[in-house]
Enzyme design. Structure first.
Site, short mmCIF file in Angstrom:
data_model
loop_
_atom_site.label_atom_id
_atom_site.label_comp_id
_atom_site.label_asym_id
_atom_site.label_seq_id
_atom_site.Cartn_x
_atom_site.Cartn_y
_atom_site.Cartn_z
N ASN A 1 78.88 31.89 14.43
CA ASN A 1 79.68 31.50 13.27
C ASN A 1 78.92 31.91 12.01
O ASN A 1 77.93 31.27 11.65
CB ASN A 1 79.90 29.98 13.31
CG ASN A 1 80.55 29.45 12.05
OD1 ASN A 1 81.13 30.22 11.27
ND2 ASN A 1 80.46 28.14 11.83
N TRP A 2 79.37 32.98 11.37
CA TRP A 2 78.65 33.48 10.19
C TRP A 2 78.86 32.60 8.97
O TRP A 2 78.23 32.82 7.94
CB TRP A 2 79.10 34.91 9.88
CG TRP A 2 78.64 35.95 10.86
CD1 TRP A 2 77.99 35.74 12.04
CD2 TRP A 2 78.78 37.38 10.73
NE1 TRP A 2 77.71 36.93 12.67
CE2 TRP A 2 78.19 37.95 11.88
CE3 TRP A 2 79.35 38.21 9.79
CZ2 TRP A 2 78.17 39.34 12.09
CZ3 TRP A 2 79.32 39.59 10.00
CH2 TRP A 2 78.73 40.14 11.13
N LYS A 3 79.77 31.65 9.06
CA LYS A 3 80.13 30.81 7.91
C LYS A 3 80.45 31.71 6.71
O LYS A 3 81.04 32.77 6.88
CB LYS A 3 79.01 29.81 7.60
CG LYS A 3 78.51 29.07 8.84
CD LYS A 3 77.71 27.87 8.46
CE LYS A 3 77.00 27.31 9.66
NZ LYS A 3 76.63 25.93 9.53
N HIS B 1 85.79 22.65 12.55
CA HIS B 1 84.36 22.63 12.26
C HIS B 1 84.09 21.50 11.26
O HIS B 1 84.90 21.24 10.37
CB HIS B 1 83.94 23.99 11.67
CG HIS B 1 82.46 24.14 11.60
ND1 HIS B 1 81.71 23.53 10.63
CD2 HIS B 1 81.58 24.81 12.39
CE1 HIS B 1 80.43 23.83 10.82
NE2 HIS B 1 80.32 24.61 11.89
N GLU C 1 82.32 21.34 8.76
CA GLU C 1 82.34 21.75 7.35
C GLU C 1 83.77 21.87 6.83
O GLU C 1 84.01 21.77 5.63
CB GLU C 1 81.56 23.08 7.19
CG GLU C 1 80.05 22.83 7.34
CD GLU C 1 79.24 24.02 7.78
OE1 GLU C 1 79.75 25.16 7.74
OE2 GLU C 1 78.08 23.82 8.18
N GLU D 1 79.24 19.50 18.40
CA GLU D 1 78.34 19.79 17.30
C GLU D 1 78.06 18.52 16.50
O GLU D 1 78.84 18.19 15.57
CB GLU D 1 78.97 20.82 16.35
CG GLU D 1 79.25 22.16 16.97
CD GLU D 1 79.18 23.27 15.93
OE1 GLU D 1 78.41 24.19 16.14
OE2 GLU D 1 79.86 23.19 14.91
N GLY E 1 72.53 22.89 10.87
CA GLY E 1 71.72 23.43 9.78
C GLY E 1 70.53 22.57 9.38
O GLY E 1 69.91 22.82 8.35
N SER F 1 71.67 23.79 15.08
CA SER F 1 70.26 24.20 15.02
C SER F 1 69.74 24.83 16.31
O SER F 1 68.57 24.64 16.68
CB SER F 1 69.38 23.01 14.61
OG SER F 1 69.73 22.58 13.31
N GLY G 1 75.22 28.88 14.29
CA GLY G 1 75.47 29.15 12.88
C GLY G 1 74.40 30.05 12.31
O GLY G 1 74.39 31.26 12.54
N GLY G 2 73.47 29.46 11.58
CA GLY G 2 72.45 30.22 10.85
C GLY G 2 71.76 31.29 11.68
O GLY G 2 71.56 32.42 11.21
C1 PEP Z 1 77.61 25.76 13.04
O1 PEP Z 1 77.84 26.04 11.87
O2 PEP Z 1 78.53 25.68 13.85
C2 PEP Z 1 76.22 25.56 13.46
C3 PEP Z 1 75.99 25.16 14.67
O3 PEP Z 1 75.27 25.80 12.50
P1 PEP Z 1 73.68 25.90 12.75
O4 PEP Z 1 73.46 26.67 14.03
O5 PEP Z 1 73.17 26.63 11.57
O6 PEP Z 1 73.15 24.52 12.87
#
Ligand code: PEP
Length: 257
Positions: free
Chosen positions: A12-14, A100, A102, A170, A176, A216, A237-238
């Site tokens: 997920n590039w957000k 999600h 967010e 999640e 994050g 994470s 994500g990141g």
């Molecule tokens: C996400 O945005 O779905 C996610 C899991 O982010 P991160 O891996 O950065 O915690």
């Protein structure tokens, strides 16, 4: 991991990266880095504005599929700022991330998420339903919130559609933050999710739903969380913006690892 189902890694590039040039080079580098892996399903979900360009890079790839981070449930009309399923379908998008945290934080509720999920399945695409608690309490009350998110997200979904449903657990506090639950916590959550699905559907249908963990995940914790957490893969994500890290996460779930 469930027998007969490939692990799934979703990047997920957000709202990253900052330009189409960087986005296309990231997609190219990921494509090169993963090569012809055929024992893991890999999805990248860039910002929708980059979908056409990333599609041009991936269109001959049998290894990496395209996803988007949200969608509108209607096909077209007066919905300013929104993008519909037929619009992304043209670019071979096969996966849609829904609910999600967010987006829930921006006001998306369970009813809206269910409308989007229903439209996704109707279009023959795969819905990745994100669920997770904001925080844990010792009495385990957060589990009823998780159950509510699953039941509300899947309202009206028939058992025959379940192979197109992925649940991404999640925990919001892990996204994050650099913090993760223990592998054992993830394993327990996986069993809990399976129990809810088995209560809603017959067990053999419920088992068609892939359960991912997200929050994470990096190259250092991926193997332990995958094996100990008994999940079917990760929503990343990141770390999905870093080619080598993303590749290492993919490698850590390969059946031949
Ligand atoms: C996400 O945005 O779905 C996610 C899991 O982010 P991160 O891996 O950065 O915690």
């Amino acid at each position: 991991m469930k027998k007969g189902i490939l692990p799934l890694i979703v990047g997920n590039w957000k709202m990253n990266p900052l330009s189409i040039t960087i986005a296309t080079s990231l997609a190219k580098n990921i494509k090169t880095a993963v090569g012809k892996i055929d024992d893991v399903d890999i999805v990248i979900a860039p910002p929708t504005v980059y979908i056409a360009s990333v599609h041009a890079i991936l269109k001959h790839s049998k290894t990496i599929a395209l996803g988007v981070q949200t969608i509108h449930h209607e096909k077209l009309g007066a919905f300013t700022g929104e993008i519909s399923i037929p619009m992304v379908h043209e670019f071979s998008v096969r996966y849609i991330i829904l609910g999600h945290s967010e987006r829930r934080a921006l006001g998306e509720d369970d009813v809206t998420i269910n409308e989007k999920l229903t439209a996704t399945l109707k279009a023959g695409m795969t819905a990745i339903l994100c669920i997770g608690e904001k925080k844990r309490d010792e009495g385990g009350l957060y589990l009823s919130g998780i159950e509510k998110q699953i039941r509300a997200g899947l309202v009206g979904v028939s058992r025959t559609k379940l192979s197109h449903v992925v649940i991404a657990y999640e925990p919001v506090w892990a996204i994050g933050s650099g913090m993760t639950p223990t592998a054992e916590d993830i394993h327990e959550m996986r069993l809990f999710i399976e129990k809810i699905l088995s209560d809603m559907y017959e067990r053999n249908y419920a088992q068609k739903v892939r359960v991912l963990y997200g929050g994470s995940v990096d190259e250092k914790n991926a193997r332990e969380l995958f094996v100990g957490g008994t999940v079917d893969g990760f929503l990343v994500g990141g770390a999905s913006l870093h080619v080598k890290t993303f590749r290492d996460i993919i490698m850590s779930v390969r059946p031949t690892h």
